[in-house]
Scaffold this motif. Structure first.
Motif, short mmCIF file in Angstrom:
data_model
loop_
_atom_site.label_atom_id
_atom_site.label_comp_id
_atom_site.label_asym_id
_atom_site.label_seq_id
_atom_site.Cartn_x
_atom_site.Cartn_y
_atom_site.Cartn_z
N TRP C 18 57.33 8.08 -16.63
CA TRP C 18 58.42 8.46 -15.73
C TRP C 18 59.07 9.76 -16.16
N LEU C 53 38.98 8.98 -28.48
CA LEU C 53 39.02 7.78 -27.65
C LEU C 53 38.45 8.06 -26.27
N LEU C 56 34.65 7.70 -25.92
CA LEU C 56 34.14 6.34 -25.69
C LEU C 56 34.85 5.65 -24.53
N LEU C 58 37.96 4.77 -24.23
CA LEU C 58 38.82 3.69 -24.69
C LEU C 58 40.28 3.98 -24.37
N ASP C 60 43.67 3.44 -22.48
CA ASP C 60 44.33 2.42 -21.67
C ASP C 60 45.35 3.05 -20.74
N GLY C 86 28.91 -0.14 -22.60
CA GLY C 86 28.99 -1.17 -23.63
C GLY C 86 27.79 -1.13 -24.56
N ARG C 89 28.60 1.83 -27.04
CA ARG C 89 29.69 1.59 -27.99
C ARG C 89 29.26 0.66 -29.10
N GLY C 90 29.58 1.02 -30.31
CA GLY C 90 29.27 0.15 -31.44
C GLY C 90 27.80 0.14 -31.79
N MET C 95 32.96 3.85 -33.95
CA MET C 95 34.23 4.48 -34.30
C MET C 95 34.95 3.68 -35.39
N PHE C 97 38.73 3.33 -37.07
CA PHE C 97 40.10 3.69 -36.72
C PHE C 97 40.97 3.93 -37.93
N SER C 102 45.40 -3.43 -38.87
CA SER C 102 45.51 -4.12 -37.59
C SER C 102 44.24 -4.04 -36.77
N ALA C 103 43.19 -3.48 -37.35
CA ALA C 103 41.99 -3.27 -36.55
C ALA C 103 41.09 -4.49 -36.49
N LEU C 104 41.33 -5.45 -37.37
CA LEU C 104 40.49 -6.64 -37.35
C LEU C 104 41.26 -7.80 -36.74
#
Lengths: 273, 327, 263
Positions: C18, C53, C56, C58, C60, C86, C89-90, C95, C97, C102-104
């Protein structure tokens, strides 16, 4: 600010104001005496003379609903006021003094939360009698736990912040610190809780009155009109539909306003996607 | 692990004491004491009889002693005798409990089975049509007086359409039904009460699930899952869902008292012979020993429900059971 | 003439809020040659992570990729459908991070998550996947991989978690490895260890690497080519030896100067 939710909250506020007007000016708006029984037109459907019809005793449902709004609204608001005061009291003490006092109060909260609220209220009202003041008191004294927790956690967070320490350095006394700094900061969530609480209190009071243990006839409350509604189910839809609809829309209005306030006070929780 | 359970149980003890204390205090709220209530129902009770009653209930002893006696009796599940028919309170409650528990458990199942998917889907398709629609549904669910909804549904489905019965749990000629018909009969009687009892809880759980899921979807590990190449389906229904459900389990424990409390209304409206209706009748008749018994048992059931929910959560969340703080 | 593993042309990613539309990645173009290390450097907020990001897809909402192309293996990743993306990726592009903490996923074991990475791209038995997973952990020098395999993320340290993330990224032998500030969130001592591991991986020269960092000294040391980003734009792109001695851009010089001042 998400516009859509705000529109709904605004609608809620308008409706609340409308009902308040109905309640305050009931004697002027009502078409009949709410206790006046017209034995000639018992259980008559909505007509020009009785716009919501009449109940089994010939009383005008519209007038009863209007006068009932006075009762239901005042019980709701005062009960919530009481619960907020009690909650602020317990929550501030627990938060500020900590230690054993905090532990004891939090255990009290846990214990109170264990009782099915409705059971507790019913039991207490059974012990005393179902006067309007008793009802307000009981509802108030069984719904303070949420506010207490809120206030306590706000105080705990704010206690960590520097300005409380700064105040102390400048020599301000204990309760002064609480009142001046901590409570105004916690007022937001408490207001949200209170608004939503009014809806809840109205629901409880009408349930009590519906079961016959709340407001006693001939005093009208939305709940006890529905008592007659149950008895006349299938024959007189108007006795059930109108008072219930008033309860529904009033509670809905308070809930919408409460959620709107919640968005206003906690924008970080609001999703933006 | 057993140590963990025992520790948790031990934490319940002060709460248990608190419950008994508050029940006890409520009992003595009535001005004039409990015997006054019973004798006010029966004006022919003489003064001597009142004194005998007092002695019988131990009401002439100091309050602390009375509380101790009460506590001892509660632990033995001895709640005294009913004022109405002099049967042991505990027996009266036990025979009515199964119906109430059955209805509430069924509601709980519905609440979970319907609420969780609704919440999850609303979160995944945020602000989409489904989300908005279910938001309306949730608001209505919060705001509607359940007994009013009950009356409305009763009049539509029970009276106008005659699809469902509106009172009791069995029909009159129940005895003559074959087994499958008996089951069907009971089921038909319970449809409305169970559905209505679920309504409020459904709204709450789906809302809570939605917010929990929304928070989870924003976490880093969801991005990792996508970066690994997992199909979106798996990302949501394996990773996101499992994480999002955890806090919902705790909330479940908190909805037990609401369900139990609500049963008073539904059982009265639908004339179902359960604990809720027993409570209501006892309240109307001022049968204080039954009132106290049900109040205490209701609180104990809630305690049990919370405890089970806590334990379930601890099992489900690996962070709790296996301690650990990283080395 | 060496082949390019990755060709990014005119990549544009925006964020709608906004407060207006933010052009987080503003017309960025660069190529990564086969088996070389490309470094992307810039201050926080310069758009380097978002560039990675975007490669790939990714991103949001409220972010959106609005233009450009990312050519990999002959196809434009920005136009591929989800299923084919898909599969990349991987598998062909992995990638790692910034925040290993917090990535797992906290409610699944490390082993489960490693197995998942394998089995969504290959059909292998669970036992076979377990062996592959443990082997991959050995390759990143995790001692006692068997125990870590059975542990939950909260039971292992930050440095260990990052090793697991690296193992997970390498497990399918990707052609391109993207490292987004892989050591920034770690303790200093652990940083050195992980950097050593990364140096080993780079020295093996088996894949292309995109290395993202705010530390220009580190980038210059580890990478063959460097791109400097500022406020969403790629303002300079050169071989790393040249960046150090002869930066074209004022901003780059400023970065170098402050890096030298710190060391």
């Amino acid at each position: 600010m998400k516009m859509r939710v705000n529109k709904l909250a605004a609608a809620g506020t308008v409706f609340i104001a409308l009902i308040a007007v109905f309640a305050i000016f009931a004697p002027l708006i009502a078409s009949h005496d709410p206790a006046g029984m017209d034995t000639r037109s018992v259980l008559s459907p909505p007509s020009r003379e009785h716009i919501f019809g009449t109940d089994p005793l010939g009383r005008d449902v519209f007038s009863r609903v209007l006068y009932g709004s006075r009762i239901s609204l005042s019980i709701g608001i005062i009960a919530v006021g009481l619960s907020v005061l009690t909650g602020i009291f317990f929550g501030s003490i627990a938060g500020y003094y900590g230690g054993k006092i905090d532990y004891a109060i939090m255990r009290l909260v846990d214990i109170m939360l264990c009782f099915p609220t409705f059971f507790l209220i019913l039991a207490v009202i059974a012990m005393l009698e179902p006067s309007i003041y008793n009802i307000m008191a009981v509802i108030g004294l069984t719904s303070w736990m949420g506010v207490a927790r809120l206030v306590r956690s706000e105080i705990l967070t704010l206690k960590e912040r520097d300005f409380v320490a700064a105040s102390r350095i400048m020599g301000a006394g204990g309760s002064w610190i609480i009142i001046r700094h901590l409570i105004p900061n916690a007022i937001g969530p408490v207001l949200v809780n209170a608004t939503l609480g009014v809806g809840g209190a109205i629901l409880i009071e009408s349930a009590l009155s519906f079961l016959g243990i709340g407001v006693q006839p001939p005093t009208a409350s939305w709940g006890n009109i529905l008592m007659d509604g149950k008895a006349t189910l299938g024959v007189a839809w108007w006795v059930t539909v109108f008072p219930g609809a008033f309860i529904f829309f009033t509670v809905l209005a308070y809930n919408l306003l409460g959620e709107g306030l919640r968005d206003a006070f906690e924008p970080r929780l609001k999703d933006r996607s | 692990m057993t140590r963990y359970i025992v520790r948790h149980l031990a934490g319940l003890i002060p709460v248990f004491f608190g419950i008994t204390l508050i029940s006890f205090l409520v009992m003595h709220l009535a001005p004039g004491g409990p015997s006054d209530i019973s004798s006010s129902m029966n004006p022919k009770v003489s003064y001597e009889a009142r004194i005998r009653l007092d002695k019988l209930y131990g009401l002439d002893k100091p309050l602390i002693v009375q509380y101790k006696d009460w506590l001892v009796r509660v632990v033995r599940f001895d709640f005294g005798r009913s004022f109405i028919d002099d049967r042991p309170v505990f027996d009266k409650i036990i025979e009515k409990m199964p119906v109430t528990i059955f209805i509430n458990l069924s509601s709980l199942v519905i609440i979970l089975a319907v609420g969780i998917p609704i919440g999850a889907l609303s979160a995944v398709r945020r602000n989409g049509l489904f989300d908005r629609f279910s938001a309306v549904f949730v608001f209505a669910g919060y705001s509607i007086p359940e007994f009013w909804l009950a009356l409305l549904l009763m009049s539509v489905f029970g009276i106008s359409l005659h699809w469902l019965p509106i009172s009791g749990i069995k029909s009159i000629d129940f005895e003559y039904y074959s087994l499958p018909l008996k089951i069907l009969d009971v089921a038909r009687h319970l449809v409305l009460p169970v559905l209505l009892a679920s309504f409020g809880g459904l709204a709450g759980i789906s809302r809570y699930m939605r917010s929990s899921m929304s928070v989870v979807m924003r976490q880093e590990y969801i991005r990792t899952a996508r970066a690994k190449g997992l199909p979106e389906r798996k990302v949501i229904y394996v990773h996101a869902l499992k994480n999002a459900i955890l806090p919902v389990i705790t909330i479940l424990g908190l909805s037990v008292p609401a369900l139990i409390g609500g049963s008073v209304i539904f059982e009265s409206i639908f004339a179902i012979p359960g604990m809720g209706r027993l409570f209501y009748e006892s309240v109307m008749a001022r049968d204080y020993s039954v009132i106290m018994g049900i109040l205490s048992i209701g609180a104990i059931l809630t305690l049990a429900g919370n405890f089970i929910a806590d334990m379930a959560y601890s099992f489900a969340d690996p962070r709790i059971m296996s301690g650990g703080d990283g080395r | 003439m060496k082949k390019n593993t990755l060709e990014v042309k005119g990549l544009k990613t925006v964020f709608d809020s906004w407060q207006g539309t933010v052009r987080a990645v503003d017309d960025v173009s660069f190529n990564i040659e086969e088996n070389t290390v490309f470094g992307l450097v810039g201050e926080s907020g310069s758009g380097k992570t978002l560039t990675a990001l975007s490669i790939l897809r990714l991103i949001d909402p409220p972010g959106k990729i609005t233009g450009g192309s990312v050519m990999f293996g002959g196809v434009d990743l920005l136009k591929e459908n989800e299923v084919r993306l898909g599969a990349v990726r991987g598998n062909r592009i992995s990638m790692v991070f910034q925040e290993p903490g917090s990535a797992l996923d906290p409610v699944f074991t490390v082993g489960y998550q490693l197995r998942e990475a394998i089995r969504c791209h290959r059909i292998v038995s669970r036992g076979c996947a377990e062996d592959l997973a443990i082997d991959s952990m050995r390759k990143v020098h995790i001692k006692d991989p068997g125990r870590v395999y059975r542990d939950y993320p909260h039971q292992i340290s930050g440095g260990m978690k990052q090793r697991v993330m690296i193992a997970m990224a390498l497990i399918n032998s990707p052609e391109l490895l993207i490292l987004d500030e892989p050591t920034t969130a770690l303790d200093v001592t652990i940083q050195a260890e992980i950097l050593k591991l990364l140096e080993e991986i780079i020295a093996a020269r088996k894949m292309s690497i995109l290395f993202i960092s705010h530390d220009i000294g580190l980038i210059a040391r580890m990478c063959d080519n460097v791109g400097v980003m500022r406020k969403g734009k790629l303002i300079e792109c050169q071989e790393s030896k040249l960046i150090l001695s002869d930066p074209e851009n004022e901003y780059t010089s400023a970065l170098l100067k402050s890096a030298r001042a710190l060391s």
